[in-house]
Design a protein around this motif. Structure first.
Motif: not given
Length: 167
Positions: A10-14
């Motif tokens: 899960x990317x930080x900017x999800x």
């Protein structure tokens, strides 16, 4: 979500990425029969692979909007789909021999009946920098994927994004 990769997917900017994906109204449509379908077919022939996909990564699932070689499979859990890894990078993600990749040793697409051994994906990146999906190619045998091949796959992803963002 039961993550099969053994690393964060899960990317930080999800939350922002998902908001951007929703704003494009791509997931609200049926499987694409136009440009995306042609891109999948071109990718399959260009790279001589049995499977090519145009996928979008939603909160829990990876949604296929166009494909060659995977009839009937329109969504896969984000915890299993290799596209979950592809959206983490701005460059092409390549696994020339998936069975030699530590992060894929528990993945059912690799170790299960499907038998994925090669995967390459160019992220679908919006003009404001969000990776919302990928153009992917898959084979059931290991193979090499050159820098030139990566550039061609990136070009196909750019065509998909041009089509999405022109409206």
């Amino acid at each position: 979500m039961n993550n099969t990769f053994g690393l964060p997917i899960i990317p930080d900017n999800d939350n922002e990425r998902l908001a951007k994906l929703k704003s494009l109204h791509i997931l609200d449509t049926y499987e694409e029969n136009g440009t995306f379908k042609h891109i999948a077919a071109i990718a399959s022939r260009m790279f001589n692979v049995p499977i090519a996909l145009v996928n979008f990564v939603d909160r829990d699932y990876v949604i296929t909007k166009a494909q060659t070689g995977m009839d009937g499979l329109n969504e896969v859990s984000r915890a299993v789909s290799l596209c979950s890894l592809a959206i983490l990078n701005s460059d092409v993600t390549v696994f020339e021999n998936a069975r030699e990749e530590p992060c894929l040793l528990a993945n059912p697409m690799v170790i299960g009946d499907f038998g994925l051994q090669f995967y390459a994906a160019a992220p679908l990146t919006t003009s404001d920098g969000y990776n919302i999906g990928a153009v992917c190619i898959v084979d059931k045998v290991p193979r090499e994927f050159t820098a030139s091949d990566q550039k061609m796959l990136q070009s196909l992803a750019s065509i998909v994004m041009d089509e999405i963002e022109k409206s």
